[in-house]
Design a protein around this motif. Structure first.
Motif, PDB file in Angstrom:
ATOM      1  N   GLU A 118      38.327 -35.683 -11.943  1.00 30.26           N
ATOM      2  CA  GLU A 118      37.283 -34.719 -11.610  1.00 30.26           C
ATOM      3  C   GLU A 118      36.599 -35.090 -10.302  1.00 30.26           C
ATOM      4  OE1 GLU A 118      32.894 -33.260 -12.997  1.00 30.26           O
ATOM      5  OE2 GLU A 118      33.754 -35.143 -13.704  1.00 30.26           O
ATOM      6  N   ARG A 119      36.285 -36.374 -10.149  1.00 32.58           N
ATOM      7  CA  ARG A 119      35.642 -36.828  -8.921  1.00 32.58           C
ATOM      8  C   ARG A 119      36.563 -36.611  -7.725  1.00 32.58           C
ATOM      9  NH1 ARG A 119      34.092 -42.588  -9.554  1.00 32.58           N
ATOM     10  NH2 ARG A 119      36.279 -42.884  -9.082  1.00 32.58           N
ATOM     11  N   GLU A 167      37.769 -36.734  -3.043  1.00 32.81           N
ATOM     12  CA  GLU A 167      38.246 -38.108  -2.920  1.00 32.81           C
ATOM     13  C   GLU A 167      39.670 -38.195  -3.465  1.00 32.81           C
ATOM     14  OE1 GLU A 167      35.542 -40.891  -4.644  1.00 32.81           O
ATOM     15  OE2 GLU A 167      33.819 -39.937  -3.714  1.00 32.81           O
ATOM     16  N   ASP A 223      34.839 -33.844  -5.444  1.00 38.37           N
ATOM     17  CA  ASP A 223      34.219 -34.506  -4.298  1.00 38.37           C
ATOM     18  C   ASP A 223      35.178 -34.715  -3.147  1.00 38.37           C
ATOM     19  OD1 ASP A 223      31.926 -34.616  -5.801  1.00 38.37           O
ATOM     20  OD2 ASP A 223      32.215 -36.710  -6.422  1.00 38.37           O
ATOM     21  N   ASP A 229      41.174 -41.514  -5.117  1.00 39.79           N
ATOM     22  CA  ASP A 229      40.994 -41.780  -6.545  1.00 39.79           C
ATOM     23  C   ASP A 229      42.072 -41.106  -7.388  1.00 39.79           C
ATOM     24  OD1 ASP A 229      38.797 -43.389  -6.187  1.00 39.79           O
ATOM     25  OD2 ASP A 229      37.365 -41.734  -6.405  1.00 39.79           O
ATOM     26  N   ASP A 284      37.762 -42.184 -18.625  1.00 37.38           N
ATOM     27  CA  ASP A 284      37.677 -42.716 -17.270  1.00 37.38           C
ATOM     28  C   ASP A 284      38.670 -42.034 -16.343  1.00 37.38           C
ATOM     29  OD1 ASP A 284      35.696 -44.487 -18.029  1.00 37.38           O
ATOM     30  OD2 ASP A 284      37.133 -46.099 -18.466  1.00 37.38           O
ATOM     31  N   TYR A 327      37.447 -38.510 -15.630  1.00 38.88           N
ATOM     32  CA  TYR A 327      36.325 -38.565 -14.700  1.00 38.88           C
ATOM     33  C   TYR A 327      36.804 -38.841 -13.276  1.00 38.88           C
ATOM     34  CZ  TYR A 327      32.076 -40.077 -12.385  1.00 38.88           C
ATOM     35  OH  TYR A 327      31.055 -40.219 -11.497  1.00 38.88           O
ATOM     36  N   SER A 328      37.780 -39.723 -13.129  1.00 32.15           N
ATOM     37  CA  SER A 328      38.306 -40.020 -11.796  1.00 32.15           C
ATOM     38  C   SER A 328      39.023 -38.816 -11.207  1.00 32.15           C
ATOM     39  CB  SER A 328      39.254 -41.210 -11.848  1.00 32.15           C
ATOM     40  OG  SER A 328      38.555 -42.375 -12.162  1.00 32.15           O
TER      41      SER A 328
END
Length: 109
Positions: free
Chosen positions: A69-70, A76, A74, A79, A63, A66-67
């Motif tokens: 990477e996002r 963001e 993206d 995050d 998790d 993934y956060s």
């Protein structure tokens, strides 16, 4: 469920603290039952499981990855900052637990 971020910070702190204290004390009980020195083993176990307490507190590594990477892909950045604070909170809980164990076992003297 979507919970407020501040409560998630407190949860990660106390989960890391509980994992470290509980794991060290129960592991020390097991070492006592096998004839090893109790306080020395409790101190050693607390050093060994510190990283696992942090991982358990942040909810696993996937998790978090993934956060990150996002956040990077993206754009963001909020995050990334939140995950950094969660990891920092978990590290604080693990450090607090290790300090309590050192105080209890007097291994720093």
């Amino acid at each position: 469920m979507n919970q407020p971020f501040i409560s998630h910070l407190f949860e990660s702190y106390f989960i890391a603290l509980g994992v470290l204290l509980g794991g060290s004390l129960i592991g020390g009980l097991a070492s006592f039952l096998t004839g090893q020195p109790l306080l020395t083993q409790v101190s050693r176990i607390s050093e060994l499981i510190r990283i696992w307490a942090i991982i358990a507190a942040i909810g696993g590594t996937f998790d978090t990855v993934y956060s990150f990477e996002r956040g990077l892909m993206d754009g963001e950045t909020k995050d990334i900052f939140k995950q950094f604070l969660l990891i920092l909170s978990a590290m604080g809980g693990a450090q607090t637990g290790a300090t309590i164990i050192k105080w209890l076992t007097l291994e720093h003297i």
